[in-house]
Write an enzyme that holds these catalytic residues in place. Structure first.
Site, mmCIF file in Angstrom:
data_model
loop_
_atom_site.group_PDB
_atom_site.id
_atom_site.type_symbol
_atom_site.label_atom_id
_atom_site.label_comp_id
_atom_site.label_asym_id
_atom_site.label_seq_id
_atom_site.Cartn_x
_atom_site.Cartn_y
_atom_site.Cartn_z
ATOM 1 N N LYS A 168 3.373 24.121 -3.614
ATOM 2 C CA LYS A 168 3.614 23.780 -2.203
ATOM 3 C C LYS A 168 4.470 22.526 -2.043
ATOM 4 O O LYS A 168 5.428 22.514 -1.289
ATOM 5 C CB LYS A 168 2.255 23.463 -1.575
ATOM 6 C CG LYS A 168 1.840 24.312 -0.472
ATOM 7 C CD LYS A 168 0.505 23.880 0.125
ATOM 8 C CE LYS A 168 -0.530 23.381 -0.805
ATOM 9 N NZ LYS A 168 -0.983 22.070 -0.781
ATOM 10 N N ARG A 172 -6.092 22.038 6.404
ATOM 11 C CA ARG A 172 -6.833 22.415 5.199
ATOM 12 C C ARG A 172 -8.141 23.112 5.505
ATOM 13 O O ARG A 172 -8.872 23.490 4.603
ATOM 14 C CB ARG A 172 -7.107 21.159 4.401
ATOM 15 C CG ARG A 172 -6.206 21.165 3.136
ATOM 16 C CD ARG A 172 -6.755 20.436 2.120
ATOM 17 N NE ARG A 172 -6.289 20.251 0.816
ATOM 18 C CZ ARG A 172 -5.195 19.673 0.392
ATOM 19 N NH1 ARG A 172 -4.259 19.301 1.191
ATOM 20 N NH2 ARG A 172 -5.017 19.473 -0.877
ATOM 21 N N ARG A 231 1.343 18.773 -14.321
ATOM 22 C CA ARG A 231 1.521 17.703 -13.336
ATOM 23 C C ARG A 231 0.699 16.466 -13.715
ATOM 24 O O ARG A 231 1.141 15.337 -13.524
ATOM 25 C CB ARG A 231 1.100 18.210 -11.945
ATOM 26 C CG ARG A 231 1.311 17.181 -10.861
ATOM 27 C CD ARG A 231 1.083 17.761 -9.499
ATOM 28 N NE ARG A 231 -0.317 17.973 -9.213
ATOM 29 C CZ ARG A 231 -0.770 18.615 -8.149
ATOM 30 N NH1 ARG A 231 0.063 19.129 -7.287
ATOM 31 N NH2 ARG A 231 -2.060 18.758 -7.935
ATOM 32 N N ARG A 289 -1.758 11.747 -11.634
ATOM 33 C CA ARG A 289 -2.601 11.669 -10.439
ATOM 34 C C ARG A 289 -4.072 11.589 -10.829
ATOM 35 O O ARG A 289 -4.537 12.359 -11.659
ATOM 36 C CB ARG A 289 -2.363 12.904 -9.555
ATOM 37 C CG ARG A 289 -1.343 12.650 -8.489
ATOM 38 C CD ARG A 289 -1.020 13.892 -7.730
ATOM 39 N NE ARG A 289 -2.175 14.485 -7.057
ATOM 40 C CZ ARG A 289 -2.055 15.394 -6.102
ATOM 41 N NH1 ARG A 289 -0.873 15.791 -5.705
ATOM 42 N NH2 ARG A 289 -3.131 15.915 -5.541
ATOM 43 N N ARG A 299 -11.538 21.041 -6.489
ATOM 44 C CA ARG A 299 -10.503 21.288 -5.478
ATOM 45 C C ARG A 299 -10.280 22.783 -5.294
ATOM 46 O O ARG A 299 -10.024 23.243 -4.184
ATOM 47 C CB ARG A 299 -9.194 20.584 -5.868
ATOM 48 C CG ARG A 299 -9.263 19.093 -5.530
ATOM 49 C CD ARG A 299 -8.206 18.286 -6.233
ATOM 50 N NE ARG A 299 -6.871 18.727 -5.953
ATOM 51 C CZ ARG A 299 -5.833 18.530 -6.772
ATOM 52 N NH1 ARG A 299 -6.001 17.906 -7.913
ATOM 53 N NH2 ARG A 299 -4.656 18.940 -6.435
HETATM 54 P P1 AMP Z 1 -2.692 17.158 -1.797
HETATM 55 O O1 AMP Z 1 -1.668 16.137 -2.184
HETATM 56 O O2 AMP Z 1 -2.286 17.928 -0.566
HETATM 57 O O3 AMP Z 1 -3.087 18.047 -2.936
HETATM 58 O O4 AMP Z 1 -4.005 16.350 -1.382
HETATM 59 C C1 AMP Z 1 -4.726 15.572 -2.293
HETATM 60 C C2 AMP Z 1 -6.119 15.274 -1.748
HETATM 61 O O5 AMP Z 1 -6.022 14.550 -0.519
HETATM 62 C C3 AMP Z 1 -6.957 16.493 -1.407
HETATM 63 O O6 AMP Z 1 -7.632 17.028 -2.551
HETATM 64 C C4 AMP Z 1 -7.933 15.929 -0.386
HETATM 65 O O7 AMP Z 1 -8.940 15.156 -0.999
HETATM 66 C C5 AMP Z 1 -7.038 14.979 0.399
HETATM 67 N N1 AMP Z 1 -6.380 15.672 1.527
HETATM 68 C C6 AMP Z 1 -5.049 15.961 1.653
HETATM 69 N N2 AMP Z 1 -4.806 16.609 2.798
HETATM 70 C C7 AMP Z 1 -6.010 16.760 3.408
HETATM 71 C C8 AMP Z 1 -6.425 17.378 4.615
HETATM 72 N N3 AMP Z 1 -5.564 17.990 5.422
HETATM 73 N N4 AMP Z 1 -7.758 17.331 4.915
HETATM 74 C C9 AMP Z 1 -8.635 16.702 4.129
HETATM 75 N N5 AMP Z 1 -8.325 16.126 2.963
HETATM 76 C C10 AMP Z 1 -7.010 16.145 2.595
#
Ligand code: AMP
Length: 192
Positions: A13, A88, A127, A133, A144
């Site tokens: 994504k 999400r 990654r 990360r 996740r």
């Molecule tokens: P991502 O970079 O989109 O994979 O997000 C990394 C982490 O940030 C996720 O595993 C969540 O813990 C948090 N996070 C990101 N976007 C959201 C969202 N829309 N709602 C809640 N938690 C989020």
């Protein structure tokens, strides 16, 4: 164009969002990136979010929806945006609709990147090495994935019911996946 990109962790994504941003010259809005930035800056919100992110759980809806509302208030979203990592869950999808309705700018496209779970594990392992990360550890990734299945996967149905969803195969090179996404956007922008 107002686009929501959907897909499991590791579906590509973020990569596709970055390519789209370049091609369409639209702002990239990623709640994950906004949260990581808050953590780096050591803000109170960042400190609250860090332990939740490191466990692979979702940060509370009011926090992320507040961040999105603030971001959507900026001038540069006037021509559209690429949303990545938000909504999400279904409650966030409904909040987004309410915010965009107030702005008179509804979501136009929701694109789901489909990928099989085996590929996901491989991509995330790659990654983890490249980006370091803190939420790419094996245990967090497993959580996740679970959170994705339980809370985020229903968002696909939310957009499907509204006739906004297109699925794109997430297999292959990033350039190939990007071509598939562009062809969907091109088809949808042709007059009927
Ligand atoms: P991502 O970079 O989109 O994979 O997000 C990394 C982490 O940030 C996720 O595993 C969540 O813990 C948090 N996070 C990101 N976007 C959201 C969202 N829309 N709602 C809640 N938690 C989020």
């Amino acid at each position: 164009m107002r686009i929501v990109l959907l897909g499991a962790p590791g579906s590509g994504k973020g990569t596709q969002a970055a390519l789209l941003v370049e091609q369409l010259n639209l702002p990239h809005i990623s709640t994950g990136a906004l949260l990581r930035d808050a953590i780096k800056r050591g803000t109170q919100l960042g400190m609250q979010a860090k332990s939740i992110i490191d466990k692979g759980e979702l940060v509370p809806d009011d926090i992320v929806s507040g961040m999105i509302e603030e971001r959507l208030g900026k001038q540069d979203v006037a021509n559209g945006f690429i949303l990545d990592g938000y909504p999400r869950n279904v409650a966030q999808a409904a909040s987004l609709d309410a915010m965009l309705e107030r702005l008179g700018q509804p979501v136009e496209e929701a694109i789901q990147i489909d990928i099989d779970p085996e590929q996901i594990i491989k991509r995330i392992a790659k990654r983890a090495k490249e980006e370091g990360r803190s939420d790419d550890t094996e245990e967090t990734v497993r959580n996740r994935m679970r959170v994705y299945e339980e809370q985020t996967a229903p968002v696909v149905g939310y957009y499907e019911e509204r006739g906004l969803l297109t699925r794109v195969l997430g297999d292959g090179l990033k350039e190939e996946i990007f071509e598939r996404i562009l062809s969907v956007l091109n088809q949808h922008s042709q007059p009927a």
